[in-house]
Scaffold this motif. Sequence first.
Motif, PDB file in Angstrom:
ATOM      1  N   HIS A 135       2.947   4.458 -11.298  1.00 33.15           N
ATOM      2  CA  HIS A 135       3.148   4.195  -9.876  1.00 33.15           C
ATOM      3  C   HIS A 135       2.646   2.786  -9.564  1.00 33.15           C
ATOM      4  O   HIS A 135       1.491   2.459  -9.861  1.00 33.15           O
ATOM      5  CB  HIS A 135       2.364   5.197  -9.024  1.00 33.15           C
ATOM      6  N   THR A 137       1.349   0.408  -6.977  1.00 31.86           N
ATOM      7  CA  THR A 137       0.736   0.436  -5.651  1.00 31.86           C
ATOM      8  C   THR A 137       0.648  -1.005  -5.138  1.00 31.86           C
ATOM      9  O   THR A 137       1.607  -1.747  -5.221  1.00 31.86           O
ATOM     10  CB  THR A 137      -0.646   1.127  -5.706  1.00 31.86           C
ATOM     11  N   LYS A 156       0.683   2.771   0.695  1.00 32.42           N
ATOM     12  CA  LYS A 156       0.305   2.506  -0.693  1.00 32.42           C
ATOM     13  C   LYS A 156      -1.009   3.201  -1.048  1.00 32.42           C
ATOM     14  O   LYS A 156      -1.193   3.655  -2.184  1.00 32.42           O
ATOM     15  CB  LYS A 156       0.185   1.003  -0.921  1.00 32.42           C
ATOM     16  N   LEU A 159      -0.069   6.636  -1.848  1.00 35.09           N
ATOM     17  CA  LEU A 159       0.527   6.686  -3.183  1.00 35.09           C
ATOM     18  C   LEU A 159      -0.557   6.672  -4.259  1.00 35.09           C
ATOM     19  O   LEU A 159      -0.485   7.416  -5.242  1.00 35.09           O
ATOM     20  CB  LEU A 159       1.476   5.509  -3.379  1.00 35.09           C
ATOM     21  N   SER A 160      -1.585   5.846  -4.058  1.00 38.27           N
ATOM     22  CA  SER A 160      -2.665   5.764  -5.034  1.00 38.27           C
ATOM     23  C   SER A 160      -3.429   7.080  -5.131  1.00 38.27           C
ATOM     24  O   SER A 160      -3.725   7.568  -6.234  1.00 38.27           O
ATOM     25  CB  SER A 160      -3.614   4.614  -4.661  1.00 38.27           C
ATOM     26  N   SER A 163      -1.303   9.707  -6.758  1.00 35.86           N
ATOM     27  CA  SER A 163      -1.201   9.450  -8.190  1.00 35.86           C
ATOM     28  C   SER A 163      -2.434   9.957  -8.932  1.00 35.86           C
ATOM     29  O   SER A 163      -2.328  10.558 -10.010  1.00 35.86           O
ATOM     30  CB  SER A 163      -1.020   7.945  -8.428  1.00 35.86           C
ATOM     31  N   LYS A 164      -3.604   9.707  -8.369  1.00 31.17           N
ATOM     32  CA  LYS A 164      -4.841  10.169  -9.013  1.00 31.17           C
ATOM     33  C   LYS A 164      -4.874  11.680  -9.090  1.00 31.17           C
ATOM     34  O   LYS A 164      -5.226  12.255 -10.136  1.00 31.17           O
ATOM     35  CB  LYS A 164      -6.050   9.653  -8.228  1.00 31.17           C
ATOM     36  N   SER A 167      -2.453  12.899 -11.733  1.00 35.26           N
ATOM     37  CA  SER A 167      -2.930  12.689 -13.102  1.00 35.26           C
ATOM     38  C   SER A 167      -3.882  13.805 -13.527  1.00 35.26           C
ATOM     39  O   SER A 167      -3.856  14.261 -14.674  1.00 35.26           O
ATOM     40  CB  SER A 167      -3.612  11.331 -13.233  1.00 35.26           C
ATOM     41  N   ARG A 179      -1.628   3.889 -12.493  1.00 33.41           N
ATOM     42  CA  ARG A 179      -1.275   3.045 -11.361  1.00 33.41           C
ATOM     43  C   ARG A 179      -1.422   1.568 -11.734  1.00 33.41           C
ATOM     44  O   ARG A 179      -2.355   1.211 -12.444  1.00 33.41           O
ATOM     45  CB  ARG A 179      -2.204   3.331 -10.178  1.00 33.41           C
ATOM     46  N   SER A 181      -1.630  -2.095  -9.680  1.00 36.27           N
ATOM     47  CA  SER A 181      -1.838  -2.617  -8.331  1.00 36.27           C
ATOM     48  C   SER A 181      -1.709  -4.140  -8.346  1.00 36.27           C
ATOM     49  O   SER A 181      -2.671  -4.854  -8.630  1.00 36.27           O
ATOM     50  CB  SER A 181      -3.236  -2.209  -7.837  1.00 36.27           C
ATOM     51  N   GLU A 249      -6.299   2.889 -12.324  1.00 37.52           N
ATOM     52  CA  GLU A 249      -5.489   1.882 -11.639  1.00 37.52           C
ATOM     53  C   GLU A 249      -5.824   0.500 -12.204  1.00 37.52           C
ATOM     54  O   GLU A 249      -6.995   0.119 -12.282  1.00 37.52           O
ATOM     55  CB  GLU A 249      -5.757   1.899 -10.135  1.00 37.52           C
TER      56      GLU A 249
END
Length: 260
Positions: A135, A137, A156, A159-160, A163-164, A167, A179, A181, A249
């Motif tokens: 992803h 970000t 965003k 989204l972060s 995503s975490k 995972s 991620r 960034s 990330e």
Amino acid sequence: MSFDLALGGKRALVTGGTKGAGAAVVQALAAAGAHVTATARTVPENGSGNVHYIAADLLTAKGCAKVAEEAIRIAGGIDILVNMLGGSTAPAGGFAALTDEEWQREIDHNLMPAVRLDRALLPSMIARGEGVIIHVTSIQHELPLPDSTTAYAAAKAALSTYSKSLSKEVTPKGIRVVRVSPGWIETDAAVALAERLAKDAGTDYEGGKRIIMNALGGIPLGRPVKPAEIADLIAFLASPRAAAITGTEYVIDGGTVPTA
């Protein structure tokens, strides 16, 4: 020691894959031997080599469903999903300029395409017991610009966080979720912005870049990140060379974010 990324024959889907960093990611993965399917609203009429294109509007559920179905039909499945799509059309003016419609548009642009494509493609990855989801970000979720990026930064950030959480759920099932960034990327659009600012300020392109860098609080590296640099990082993270990397990330911003 060879640094072959071992991506030969891997099947990748890259959203927003015809311009800027997205196009660079498509090129990097294809050069490494992956079979790449790329999406955008407008795409070239014909693919080239091991790259195929799907025209779709991923800001809609219908568009995401179309991409997932066609990607599976074209490649027989997806091993690597790179959710590059993002951007903002929100007006300047701070919180008061952000209507409900503007907020929804930022969420539909920067969060929901990833959520929908993950939901469509993860089951087949889980069934095989392997896969990679990346992803993209933005450092804006840490350094928002109140006048113009509040809604984008918030989307965003969502989204972060999503995503975490993802995972933690799917890594035990063999799926890595990572991620990336980026900071300011020197895309064609960024160049055009710098040139416009330079013209308004009576300076040259380098002066225009400095105006943008100063607005971001400075970039210690002294320049924007290049699309190819984003692509190289993503290609590595998508590869078996990064087999132990998940749930984290990676910031690539030339040092813009002032904290570790």
